[in-house]
Design a protein around this motif. Structure first.
Motif, PDB file in Angstrom:
ATOM      1  N   TYR A 259       0.804  -1.218   0.000  1.00  0.00           N
ATOM      2  CA  TYR A 259       0.000   0.000   0.000  1.00  0.00           C
ATOM      3  C   TYR A 259       0.840   1.272   0.000  1.00  0.00           C
ATOM      4  CZ  TYR A 259      -4.047   2.943   0.894  1.00  0.00           C
ATOM      5  OH  TYR A 259      -5.030   3.887   0.793  1.00  0.00           O
ATOM      6  N   PHE A 260       1.922   1.282   0.757  1.00  0.00           N
ATOM      7  CA  PHE A 260       2.707   2.511   0.842  1.00  0.00           C
ATOM      8  C   PHE A 260       3.415   2.862  -0.464  1.00  0.00           C
ATOM      9  CE2 PHE A 260       2.086   1.670   5.341  1.00  0.00           C
ATOM     10  CZ  PHE A 260       1.698   2.928   5.768  1.00  0.00           C
TER      11      PHE A 260
ATOM     12  N   LEU B  65      -1.160   3.279 -11.239  1.00  0.00           N
ATOM     13  CA  LEU B  65      -0.069   2.592 -11.925  1.00  0.00           C
ATOM     14  C   LEU B  65       0.781   1.770 -10.957  1.00  0.00           C
ATOM     15  CD1 LEU B  65       1.124   5.325 -14.468  1.00  0.00           C
ATOM     16  CD2 LEU B  65      -0.214   3.262 -14.929  1.00  0.00           C
ATOM     17  N   VAL B  66       1.150   2.380  -9.834  1.00  0.00           N
ATOM     18  CA  VAL B  66       1.947   1.640  -8.855  1.00  0.00           C
ATOM     19  C   VAL B  66       1.113   0.527  -8.234  1.00  0.00           C
ATOM     20  CG1 VAL B  66       3.232   1.792  -6.689  1.00  0.00           C
ATOM     21  CG2 VAL B  66       3.411   3.623  -8.381  1.00  0.00           C
ATOM     22  N   GLY B  67      -0.167   0.807  -7.998  1.00  0.00           N
ATOM     23  CA  GLY B  67      -1.048  -0.228  -7.473  1.00  0.00           C
ATOM     24  C   GLY B  67      -1.119  -1.431  -8.393  1.00  0.00           C
TER      25      GLY B  67
ATOM     26  N   GLN C 269      -7.902   5.521   5.717  1.00  0.00           N
ATOM     27  CA  GLN C 269      -7.333   6.161   6.897  1.00  0.00           C
ATOM     28  C   GLN C 269      -5.813   6.053   6.926  1.00  0.00           C
ATOM     29  OE1 GLN C 269      -8.779   8.000   9.538  1.00  0.00           O
ATOM     30  NE2 GLN C 269     -10.333   8.143   7.936  1.00  0.00           N
ATOM     31  N   LEU C 270      -5.268   4.982   6.384  1.00  0.00           N
ATOM     32  CA  LEU C 270      -3.806   4.902   6.256  1.00  0.00           C
ATOM     33  C   LEU C 270      -3.289   6.040   5.384  1.00  0.00           C
ATOM     34  CD1 LEU C 270      -2.879   1.131   5.810  1.00  0.00           C
ATOM     35  CD2 LEU C 270      -2.198   2.646   7.670  1.00  0.00           C
TER      36      LEU C 270
ATOM     37  N   GLY D 238      -0.005   8.315   5.626  1.00  0.00           N
ATOM     38  CA  GLY D 238       0.424   9.007   4.409  1.00  0.00           C
ATOM     39  C   GLY D 238       0.561  10.497   4.646  1.00  0.00           C
ATOM     40  N   GLY D 239      -0.415  11.068   5.354  1.00  0.00           N
ATOM     41  CA  GLY D 239      -0.333  12.487   5.679  1.00  0.00           C
ATOM     42  C   GLY D 239       0.866  12.808   6.542  1.00  0.00           C
TER      43      GLY D 239
END
Length: 440
Positions: A139-140, A373-375, A418-419, A424-425
């Motif tokens: 995810y990151f 794209l990364v996903g 929320q992540l 992420g924020g």
């Protein structure tokens, strides 16, 4: 059976918000009349039914309005914009506006908090261990892909209007992708003041403008991506998981209906996990590399650990999933209508200059493209990755996540949203502190 009698039977079977249509309409009329006459109180129950009364009307309209119900976002988005218009036109007594805002996001009530922590826990505990670990591991990179593309696309937009890429990244991209208002723009403006010595207010005043525009675009983009996914199902999954070829239906794993005891256990896990998040955020580890970490972020990590280690018994997991489904189905109207009452359309109109709109659009577009794209590269469905890792970075934080996922009909992905907003924020705040030091 005649055509007339057929229509009559269809009308008799019509239900609004789970009740016969005539009962729901009667309740809405009584509640709104009581509010206009000043007889309705401002306690929890009164405010909730007032939000429902307004929200149902717009929700049902949005579900039945051609084009809107297919391409714009359906009932949940109609509830959001409908109540925003009601507020803007002063069609609700002003005495109820502040209590509604307190009900939705205030420190005393904060219905949004209840909504989010139930969805987080239920969605994480619904995932199989293998799916859970794979999806969170990838995810990151998807978040960082969206951030990088947002910077690139935003810089291109800035060049169109003679604004340097550095200025666009510092004053446009970072506030948009920084986790919303309270967890993003506000601390970012404070970091700006600490690092540069310039006024935090001057930075925040512009940041909130561009963030507001991007938030609305993210909501509309969520609705568009949902409709696009319905037309191209190979690009999206079951709207509950991110990983391709790994669908999981929580209903299939429930051997029996959760008992009252199971629901009580689930409540204990949900609220206990939130308390753990607050403990870390408020005392044990409030910042990482100088960036404040929200309680939701720690809560997600804790629930992921609980789920991955199998500590939570299956009956309690089933109870958490049942509570999630209830909140998702019954309270979506409450959340979206309540958020609409808290939204200032006038603020949005004043902020919509050509340059701001174009640059904000390109930032949101970059977040979509980069995360998709990364996903795709890490094994995610591109549309679901774009919505969670992209749009939920570019919106207005927690409330923005609810609005985006509501418009995209993917509330089961709340943990990932929320992540984006929280962890992420936090990453964006760390990046901002370095960039402010280097360029300002």
């Amino acid at each position: 059976m005649t055509e007339k009698s057929g229509k009559q039977n269809k009308l008799n079977d019509l239900k609004l918000y789970g009740a016969p249509w005539y009962m729901t309409v009667f309740v809405c009329i009584v509640v709104i009349a009581a509010a206009y006459l000043g007889a309705l109180a401002t306690d929890f129950a009164s405010i909730m039914i007032l939000i429902i009364a307004y929200g149902i009307l717009f929700f049902e309209l949005g579900e039945r309005l051609p084009i809107w119900n297919t391409y714009i976002g359906g009932g949940v988005l109609a509830a959001f914009f409908g109540t925003a218009i009601v507020r803007q036109l002063s069609l609700i007594p002003k005495v109820y506006i502040d209590p509604i805002n307190e009900f939705i996001g205030g420190d005393t009530v904060g219905f949004t908090t209840l909504w989010i922590i139930v969805l987080i826990t239920g969605s994480v505990l619904s995932l199989e261990k293998k799916i859970l670990l794979k999806s969170f591991a990838g995810y990151f990179p998807a978040i960082l892909g969206g951030l990088a593309a947002a910077m690139l696309f935003g810089s291109i937009g800035g060049l169109i209007f003679g604004i340097s890429p550095v200025t666009v990244i510092l004053k446009y991209v970072l506030p948009v992708m920084g986790g919303g208002n309270g967890a993003g723009a506000v601390p970012m403006s404070e970091i700006y003041e600490q690092v540069t010595g310039k006024s935090a207010v001057s930075y925040y005043a512009f940041a909130i403008i561009i963030l507001t525009i991007a938030n609305i675009m993210s909501i509309l983009a969520g609705a568009f991506l949902n409709a696009f996914g319905d037309k191209h199902p190979s690009l999206t999954g079951d709207k509950k998981t991110l990983l391709r070829n790994n669908t999981f239906n929580a209903e299939d794993s429930e051997e029996a209906e959760p008992t009252l005891s199971d629901l009580c256990g689930a409540i204990l896990v949900i609220f206990g996990s939130y308390a753990v998040g607050q403990l870390f955020s408020g005392y044990l580890l409030p910042t990482i590399l100088g960036a404040p970490i929200h309680a939701y972020a720690y809560m997600i990590v804790f629930v992921v650990i609980l789920s991955a280690t199998g500590v939570v018994p299956e009956n309690i997991r089933a109870g958490a999933r049942r509570l999630q489904k209830f909140m998702n189905k019954s309270c979506a109207v409450v959340m979206m209508a309540g958020l609409g009452f808290d939204f200032d359309l006038g603020e949005l109109v004043n902020a919509c200059t050509v340059s701001n709109v174009v640059i904000a659009f390109l930032i949101v577009l970059g977040a979509i493209v980069g995360s998709a794209l990364v996903g795709q590269l890490v094994g995610f469905y591109p549309i679901d990755s774009a919505i969670t890792a992209g749009l939920c970075m570019a919106n207005r934080g927690g409330n923005g996540d609810v609005a985006v996922l509501g418009a995209a009909k993917r509330m089961d992905l709340m943990a990932y949203a929320q992540l984006s907003s929280r962890l992420g924020g936090g990453i964006v705040l760390i990046i901002a502190s370095f960039l402010f030091s280097f360029f300002m």
